[in-house]
Motif scaffolding. Sequence first.
Motif, short mmCIF file in Angstrom:
data_model
loop_
_atom_site.label_atom_id
_atom_site.label_comp_id
_atom_site.label_asym_id
_atom_site.label_seq_id
_atom_site.Cartn_x
_atom_site.Cartn_y
_atom_site.Cartn_z
N ASN A 1 0.72 -1.12 0.06
CA ASN A 1 -0.11 0.01 0.06
C ASN A 1 0.85 1.27 -0.19
OD1 ASN A 1 -1.81 2.13 1.35
ND2 ASN A 1 -3.31 0.42 0.90
N ASP A 2 0.54 2.15 -0.82
CA ASP A 2 1.15 3.50 -0.87
C ASP A 2 0.73 4.35 0.31
OD1 ASP A 2 -0.98 4.04 -1.78
OD2 ASP A 2 -0.21 4.77 -3.98
N GLY A 3 -0.04 4.22 1.19
CA GLY A 3 -0.45 5.24 2.05
C GLY A 3 -0.03 5.07 3.43
N VAL A 4 1.15 4.14 3.82
CA VAL A 4 1.55 3.89 5.11
C VAL A 4 2.55 5.30 5.61
CG1 VAL A 4 3.01 2.42 6.62
CG2 VAL A 4 1.65 1.68 4.72
N GLN A 5 1.97 5.92 6.61
CA GLN A 5 2.70 7.20 6.87
C GLN A 5 3.17 7.10 8.49
OE1 GLN A 5 -0.29 10.32 6.37
NE2 GLN A 5 0.72 10.98 4.35
N GLU B 1 4.57 9.77 11.63
CA GLU B 1 4.21 11.06 12.05
C GLU B 1 4.99 11.34 13.42
OE1 GLU B 1 -0.12 12.62 10.61
OE2 GLU B 1 0.25 11.87 12.64
N ARG C 1 5.81 14.66 9.03
CA ARG C 1 5.06 13.54 8.51
C ARG C 1 5.56 13.03 7.26
NH1 ARG C 1 0.27 16.21 7.86
NH2 ARG C 1 -0.63 15.41 9.64
N LYS C 2 5.64 11.66 6.92
CA LYS C 2 6.39 11.26 5.97
C LYS C 2 5.94 9.95 5.46
CE LYS C 2 10.17 10.50 3.44
NZ LYS C 2 10.53 11.46 2.22
N THR C 3 5.38 9.65 4.13
CA THR C 3 5.17 8.51 3.56
C THR C 3 6.08 7.53 3.45
OG1 THR C 3 3.26 9.55 2.42
CG2 THR C 3 3.90 7.32 1.70
N TYR D 1 8.48 -1.49 4.86
CA TYR D 1 8.46 0.08 4.69
C TYR D 1 9.63 0.74 5.45
CZ TYR D 1 3.90 -1.19 2.56
OH TYR D 1 3.06 -1.57 1.72
N PHE E 1 -2.71 3.40 10.45
CA PHE E 1 -3.15 3.29 9.16
C PHE E 1 -4.74 2.92 9.14
CE2 PHE E 1 -4.03 0.16 5.57
CZ PHE E 1 -3.39 1.19 4.53
N ARG F 1 -8.12 2.38 6.64
CA ARG F 1 -8.56 2.38 5.11
C ARG F 1 -9.79 1.24 5.07
NH1 ARG F 1 -5.49 5.62 5.01
NH2 ARG F 1 -3.81 6.10 3.32
#
Length: 466
Positions: free
Chosen positions: A352-356, A358, A367-369, A382, A401, A403
Amino acid sequence: MRLSTFLAVTAALTSAFTFATAKSLTGDRLLVVLPKADAKSTDEYSNFIDSLKGRGFQVAIEAVNAASLKLFSYGERQYDHLILLAPKAKRISPEVNAKTLIEFLDDGGNLLLTAGTDFGGVQRDFVKQLGVDFDVRGNVVIDHFHYLPLGPAQLEDEAETHSWLLADNFNANATAIVSDSVRQGAPVLFQGVAHRVLPGPQTPLVWPVLSGYPTTYSFDTSEGQSVSGKDTVLAAGKLHLVSAFQAHNNARVVVAGSPRLFSNTFFQTELPAGTGSTSNAQVPAGNAKFADEISAWAFHEKGVVKLRSVTYHKAGEPVPEKNPASFRVSDDIVYTAELSEYYDDKWHPFRNDGVQFEAVMIDPYLRKTLPLERTTTITAVYSAALKLPDVYGVFTFKLDFLRTGLTRVQQLDIVSILPFKHNDYPRYLTAAFPYYASAASLMVSFLAFCAIWLYNRPPVAKSKTG
């Protein structure tokens, strides 16, 4: 039989049993509540129940008004999952009410609940606390464009109501709940009551799975009234047929407005040739596959994401056995997280490209993806290089995360970011060179003044003699 052969057979049987019962990650104890625990009620849903048994669940069947129906015994949950197929019941049992169902959910139990035109009080009160509001009693879902033409044997009771919907308006965001094979297959046959999602704090936790079309509306046709705009409360975009709810503890609830959706009749009903996305031949409705998928999601057989490990350390240093409790301001660190997803009875790398990430101290300072670095057989790794803020204090390293259709992954670590001590700074700072030059020039000037004042005596006038 030799001992080695006996042990081998025993191990094989144990392995097979474990495989058969390991699909749900939260347990295999399943209770199905029917209007009556007789052969007629059981046979009506036998295909669905047999499917559950084939997936490894230990299915227990109880009547809705049975005195023996209990979800807890001495404070311990007796079942891992609950299916309610008795929407007309105003009461479930002497010991089960809306509060008990909430406690069951809070304790990690999962539910699949169906509603009907005479939806009962206890279940209606329960789903309202989840943010789901079913239509008033007596109303049914109608669509004059997406319906199944009924045969002569059914015309007496269902004539011209168009209440047997052919539904395939799936929510585009619910791909983790309903797969592409179901979306592209035969439509789902639906007859029942609609619901809407109430605005409020629970709204982000409720996801419509199957909704009505712009031509779908809810109305009471029992007395043959004409339809007017003021009578139709639910229509078009506000009207939902099946929704999913996931609590903060990842317990799940699926709410469907039709118990017949899971019945043998709807499982075996053949659709006319060319209906929806079907071929030129008659095919069964998509109810069987749809029921399997939403129940698999509800019972944690898919859509489960697990955070296996989180590590963070100073850049250029080896990964420590234990994450450090503090860093210095502006340190360069490496943050790494390993994630897996469960489906098809095994773990897979979660992509998934939405793991962030903080770094939070009241407000997020960073904040960084996290980009995908590599994958293993069961995990996706990741990792990202980060520069900590030039602010000292107590920070929370946060990975959160959430979703649609996936379990929530949250990791919170308290880390102190410390300022430099007086002896941590370098001896000479480049930015301070002007001050060093000023101090040096002052000292040189003072020494020069002292030398001039000491050694530059005024000339002594010579006295005259004679």
